[in-house]
Structure formats: C-alpha cells, structure tokens
Design an enzyme around this catalytic site. Structure first.
Site, PDB file in Angstrom:
ATOM      1  N   GLY A 140      47.545  65.283  13.073  1.00  0.00           N
ATOM      2  CA  GLY A 140      48.268  64.735  11.920  1.00  0.00           C
ATOM      3  C   GLY A 140      47.854  63.341  11.507  1.00  0.00           C
ATOM      4  N   GLY A 174      64.183  72.755  15.468  1.00  0.00           N
ATOM      5  CA  GLY A 174      63.121  72.699  14.460  1.00  0.00           C
ATOM      6  C   GLY A 174      61.772  72.238  14.983  1.00  0.00           C
ATOM      7  N   GLU A 197      58.354  77.122  15.868  1.00  0.00           N
ATOM      8  CA  GLU A 197      58.508  78.203  14.890  1.00  0.00           C
ATOM      9  C   GLU A 197      59.255  79.372  15.543  1.00  0.00           C
ATOM     10  OE1 GLU A 197      56.990  77.929  11.857  1.00  0.00           O
ATOM     11  OE2 GLU A 197      55.910  76.076  12.313  1.00  0.00           O
ATOM     12  N   LYS A 218      42.159  72.484  17.621  1.00  0.00           N
ATOM     13  CA  LYS A 218      41.890  71.045  17.487  1.00  0.00           C
ATOM     14  C   LYS A 218      40.787  70.611  18.449  1.00  0.00           C
ATOM     15  CE  LYS A 218      46.694  70.364  16.163  1.00  0.00           C
ATOM     16  NZ  LYS A 218      48.052  70.126  16.705  1.00  0.00           N
ATOM     17  N   GLY A 256      54.216  66.522  10.320  1.00  0.00           N
ATOM     18  CA  GLY A 256      55.103  65.944   9.312  1.00  0.00           C
ATOM     19  C   GLY A 256      54.423  65.886   7.962  1.00  0.00           C
TER      20      GLY A 256
END
Lengths: 443, 443
Positions: free
Chosen positions: B148, B201, B204, B219, B316
C-alpha cells in the site's frame, strides 16, 4: 551502452566509501543505470593513505599512490571541470568555506551533476547552489546529507510526491541520541554521558554542533526546503540543544511514560510551516521513543497515506557512501530529464505561536501548601486543560513538579507563567522549563 | 507548462482515492511534476456511486453521474487508447482475467504509461506486461501493488540502487498479521482470531488468499523481480500459510522470546536467490516481532548501508491511492527518460537447501525417559549445534518439546528426523514442525 563518468573530490571516510562501492559492484551498478558507470578520477591530497585504506586502484588518483599538494589538486579539479566527458562530480571535501562553495558552483556551471553529503554547505549556502543546478539543468544529489543511509530525500521527493506531509519528526543526530539514551538507560548525567560518547567514538572531541542542535538543524533546513519549498536560515530556525537536560527532566519524562529525544520537527498548518530542533518529551507509544543509540529515524504523518516510519544508519563510511552511489545511479538513469527541486511555493515559515502542542512545564517552587493549587489554577485561568500533574519532589526548602497540558498555544503558557510571577513573585525559585510532548496519535 | 493527462479505469476504493487526491491537490501536484497534471477521464460502470462517494466532478465520467454498461465502458476505453493527448492510464479494475490483462497491454502498446495496484496480475502474468513497457519505452508504476502506502518499490529501485540487498524480510499481509497478533496477544485459536478479523473488517468473507500466503506471495514475487531481476512463478515460490498455527506453536515462540509472523523473505547468497512466504519465529530483538495488527513493515539488510526498516499502512483507499499518485508524478517528471525495470541478471532462483537458517523444530513424542537425550543426540550427530531445548510439555501419554538450532541447512534437519524415525519408529507421535527463526543480528 553510453558511458557515465564520475569524478570524486575528497577521498576520506565518505568519498573513499563511494570509490570502494563503485570499484566493487560497478558492473551491477551499470546494469541498473542502463549505462556504463565509470569512476574516472579521484582528487585527494593524502592519496597514499586513501589507496591503502579503501583498496583502490592508484591510477584513479592524480599522481598514483603519491600524495599531492594543493596546487596539483587544484589543477586536477580544473582539468575535471574542463573535461566534457565527465558527467558527474562527487564533492566529499566538506566544510562551508569559499573553496568548496565555489567548487560546487563551478561543477554545476560546467554542466555536470553534483552529488554531495555536505549538509552544512547546503543548509547555510545552498540557495545559490540549487539555483545554479536549475539554471544549468543538472541535478544535485544530496541523499547522503540527511540521515546517512536512510532514503529520506528520495522518499520525500519521489515517493511522497502524491501526498501532503502534515508533519515530520525525526531523530537525526546520532551523537545526541546516544548521549540521551545513556542518560536515560544508565542514569548518567549529561557530562558523564558525553564523555562516554567521546570515549566510544560516538562524539567528536569538539561535540558542539552535535549537542547544540546545529547538525540536526542543518538537516532540518534541507528537509524543510524539500518538503515545503521554503528557504529557512539557521538564524530563523528555533534550536535548543541537549546540554541542559538533567536527571530531573528524565525523571519527569518517565513519570508521563515518555523519553526525552532531540527532535527535528516540522509541521504544516494550512499555508504556514513551523519547524524546530529541540528536546521533546516523546511518549512511549510514539515509535521514536524506542529509537536508541546512534540509530536515526524519521516519522512522517501524511494527509493521505497516514504514518510512515523510516529507520536506518545515520552515519558511517559505506552507509553514507551507498546513498551517494544511489544518487549517482539516479542521475545516470534520468540524465537528460532532470527535474530539480521543489518549485517555489506560497507557504510561509511561521513560529510556534501559531501551532498548538501539548507541553510539559516543570516548576521549581517554594515548598508551601497550596502551591500546586495556585499554579494549576493560573494555568486553568488561561483556558489550558491539564492532562496530568506529576508527583511533587521536595528538596531542602523548595519543591519541583511538572504539569502536562493538552495541546495549546505557547503564548498561553507564557501568560500563565507571567501571571504566576506577578501575583506571587516569590513562589518560583527558578525559571520554569517548557518542553513539547510528542504523542503517537496526535499529528 | 506542458500538460500531462491521466485517465482512470475503475473508480472503486483505490481508483476513487486517486481521483479524489488529484481533484483536491492538483495544483500542488503540478508544481511538483513541473507540468500540469490533469485528470481527463474516468471509466466506471457504477458512476453514480463513485461520484457521490468520492465527491468527484461528474463531467470526468463517461456519461456524467449516470451508470454505464459494459459496451459504453469499452467504447470509452477505446477512445482513451486512441487519444494521443492522454499520457498515462491508471488501471484499478483488478483481477487477473484476460480483459484486464489485455487492457494493460493495450495501454502500453498505445505508448501510454501504466500505473496499477494489481499485484496478482503483475505477479501471475506480469512478464509480457513488463516487456511491453520496455518495448514501448513507457513506464509501469506499481508502488501501490506492494504494501500500500509504504514506498517499497521506489526505495529498492531508486534509493538502494547504490547497494546490494543481502536479504529482505517483511510483514506484507495485514490480515494474517492481525490474526496472528490476536492469537498471541489475546490467547485466541486460529478460528476465533479469523472470525474476529472478519467481524472487524480486517478479513474478507473468503480469506483464503490472505491466510494461505497467496497475497503475500504475489507481493514477494514482485519484490524479487525488482530487487534481483529474476522471474519467479507462484508455483516456484515456497509458500506456507498461517492456518495451521496453533496455541502450542505460540507457547514455544514465547519460550524462545519470539513471535510468530507470516514473513515474506528473500535472501541473496552469491548468485543464488532464495525466497519464501511462511510463518517464522521472529525473535523479539528483531523489529518485525513488534509490528502488530494490520500494519505492514519491511526490513532490509544491505551490504553497504546496513539495516533499514520501513513501516506504514499496507492498505486503505487514500493510503494506496497516494502511492499511485506518486507514480503518476514520477512518470510526469521523467516522462521522456523512463528507465524500465531491473536489467536481466545472472542470478538464479534457488531453494532453502543452499541456505542456512536457525530452525525451531517441535517434537511430539512418547512420554518416556531418555527421549530428549535420544532426539538431541541424533540432531547433534548431523553436526547441528543446538541453541536451546524448551521445557517439556507432558500430555496424557505423550510429550512435546522444541529444539532451537544454530544456523544449518534444512537437509541436515531432515536427515536427523529420518534417523530418529528409522532407529525408533514408535517415538514420534506426529510429524515434527519445522520453522525458521529470524534473529536481529543475523542476516
């Protein structure tokens, strides 16, 4: 593949490290740069020592393994400047004098890229140097000037370019951090801890620039220019060193679950920038409180991407040199398309009166009943909410305690202190100490 | 200033975040890029929702605030591909299907830069995509694909270009780290901790790719290609998920002052590269052991510059989007002079038989006197030095204990286990568990 030729001026700890890395992994570097990175020339007065110390090929030097005098060195520099085939010059001479300053300008005006670790030069006389780079469409690489091996510069310039840096706080002087760590972990006074740092090679015989915040200030000025596009002078930057930190300060820090760190700090609030170098109370939930010894660390709080932490070695020969070599590869890769420095911005440099901080204020008072009540009432009268009040330490005929506030403006703290003095001139036995508190969850 | 026009395909969580950042700070971005960064077009089926969710100008969409069908979207993509004025396309459609794969190739073949957060696509089908970028002299920005907001890609590509990465270890999947943190800090079993992650949350409904190491594997493959220039497939990469970690493993970890983390790991030894994704015992003196919850972190051990740590948000909307915008600015800045990807290297992908690790081996045995002596003797007979042996945990009729070794090759561990089974077939009540140990001071 095209050639990309590099010269090094000054082959000491850092310059020698650069020469060594290029000598050792030159072919890998060339693959990465997509051109042949070639070390063409090294100018160093004390060549005999450098050749041995870094195991370098003597042919790279002005007169082989023989030392040269200033006249020979100057002639060699002139030759490098005139040599159209040399693309980039590494300045690892150091200092802020006219010779190194003019040499940097000459390099840029000759249309060559400049890479340097010289934080003092860039912070104190950098304006004309950056302008010369812009005018000549060449780049200045200075990753090594801020926090040695930590990629602070490229992270701000190339990685955080899609974001807004709300604040940055950093431990950027290894010597002072080493001293503070030892004061806190081993219960030493400042003088003892400084001596220990000197004995162990973590502090110079003259440690002034390290302990008075000057070195950290240089780095902060470079970061502010890069992050916010504004020029700030050493005179404008509020700086407080660590010389006056005593055991009592450390006890008060422990009491609020904090450690005292020399923090390089900059914060943006709308179009205003505030920056300072000074000891702060860093709460233990903030990552920086756990960074001990000579390690450097930076903590960014960005508008879109949140909190970032970078940790690494702030000094050392090969550590700093690797940052310089990274800059060389960057210049080689993007040679024709250099984008210099932050464009001028409309941001202005402001002061702490426009920014709110939580503060720890330490009061030394007469030892009399009602003192805590009187002082905290005066703080409350200024509209400042109090977070905690420390245990009272009683001495022979006076007492010491500290008050941690919620974020407020410094003017209010100063007003409260003034009112305390006015109403009961006898009550404070010395000037209160004021130190900002850094939390983890507050930007 | 020149214009640099950007189109976005897919305006969900990440694509919408990109559009929002450009809309909010476009003028600052343009200053940094030294050209006018303009968001020209957004293609999104569910336009009505995206306009409201990210507060975007409806004129940017194919049919204003109206949702469009696949046919209209495809026509819009064709228009973008044919529009010579568009310099860069952001792919935030997601998935690894032919449609998104071909769209990426089309973007590059149309001579446009591509920026994507699609780690699965790059890891599984990236080869042709990178080749198309090289052939068309455009760039692929994929900072957002790995961790991210953490600038992992540019740090390797632009900052560590003057060094050799000896090893990299990372916590690169927030979901599995959140689960492991809760198992360790709150004494939960895997199933309970997974449910908690789903309820909050952090996981999934189908958590497979997170807990089986697949997402971290994607990754890792991207990192290996960048750091070492080699292509590794998901089939070649040794991967073990966290599904089989139980409370006993966590107790043994505690006993050797370690925490269990899902580690993405790659190490260079001469011209050989070993990489894996798997749970490891991370000693508490290694920074990664303290990285809890959904945070991501990377730890590099470099030949010249030593240890580096990067910490930040791994997921995010605005966090990931800020990395994409950083890539857009980079492409805009260095538009004409893009240097693509690591050159092919002579490094080869190897396996753990060529690399030494300290291991923790957990034995479940008959509860009989002399067992520990017998087993540790067999380990010693293979020339493996033992660091520590844990307390013995006695069950009803069997016992469990673990042996921490000093660094050795996995073949020797396997030989010792084979000999144990051969000499006393009855002694092991189940297959021993083997987990590498990550120290701080060992590269």
């Amino acid at each position: 593949m095209k050639n990309f030729k590099v010269a090094i001026l000054g082959c000491g700890t850092v310059g020698g490290g650069v020469a060594k890395i290029i000598s050792e992994i030159g072919s890998e570097l060339s693959e990465r740069a997509n051109c042949t990175v070639e070390l063409a020339k090294i100018v160093e007065l004390n060549a005999s020592y450098a050749v041995t110390r870094f195991e370098l090929n003597p042919d790279l030097f002005v007169d082989g393994s023989n030392d040269v005098n200033a006249e020979q060195a100057n002639a060699a520099i002139k030759e490098i400047l005139a040599d159209k085939s040399i693309n980039l010059v590494v300045e690892t001479i150091g200092g802020t004098g006219d010779f190194v300053y003019n040499t940097c300008l000459d390099i840029l005006n000759a249309g060559k890229h400049l890479v340097t670790a010289n934080k003092a030069l860039l912070a104190e006389r950098g304006k004309a140097i950056f302008e010369a780079a812009l005018a000549n469409k060449v780049t200045i690489g200075y990753e090594a000037a801020v926090c040695g091996a930590i990629p602070a510069i490229k992270t701000i310039k190339e990685s955080f370019s899609g974001d807004v840096i709300d604040s940055v706080s950093g431990i950027m002087n290894g010597t002072s951090n080493y001293i503070l760590s030892n004061m806190q972990n081993n219960n030493l006074g400042f003088a003892e801890a400084l001596k220990m740092a000197q004995d162990n090679g973590y502090a110079e015989a003259d440690p002034t620039l390290d302990v008075n915040g000057g070195d950290a200030g240089h780095k902060t000025i470079i970061l502010i220019k890069l992050a916010y596009g504004i020029d700030v002078t050493m005179e404008e930057l509020p700086m407080i060193g660590i010389e006056k930190i005593d055991k009592e300060d450390i006890e008060f820090a422990e009491e609020i679950d904090a450690k005292i760190k020399l923090i390089c700090y900059a914060k943006r609030n709308g179009d205003e920038i505030y920056a300072t170098v000074r000891p702060m109370m860093v709460k233990n939930d903030n990552f920086l409180s756990g960074v001990d010894g000579a390690t450097n660390a930076l903590r960014f709080s960005n508008r879109y991407s949140g909190i970032h932490i970078l940790v690494g070695e702030g000094a050392g020969s090969s550590e700093t040199a690797s940052s310089i070599v990274g800059d060389i590869i960057f210049a080689a890769r993007y040679n024709e398309q250099i984008n210099n420095e932050a464009a001028p911005t409309s941001l202005t440099f402001s002061d702490d009166r426009h920014f709110e901080f939580p503060y720890l204020v330490t009061f030394s008072t007469e030892d009399a009943p009602g003192t805590t009540g009187f002082i905290t009432s005066e703080i409350g009268a200024e509209g400042i909410n109090i977070d905690t009040v420390s245990h009272n330490r009683r001495g022979l005929d006076n007492a010491t305690f500290s008050v941690a506030t919620v974020p407020c403006k410094i003017d209010k703290i100063n007003n409260a202190i003034e009112n305390i003095k006015k109403k009961r001139p006898e009550i404070l036995v010395k000037e209160p100490k004021i130190m900002p508190i850094l939390y983890s969850d507050r930007k």
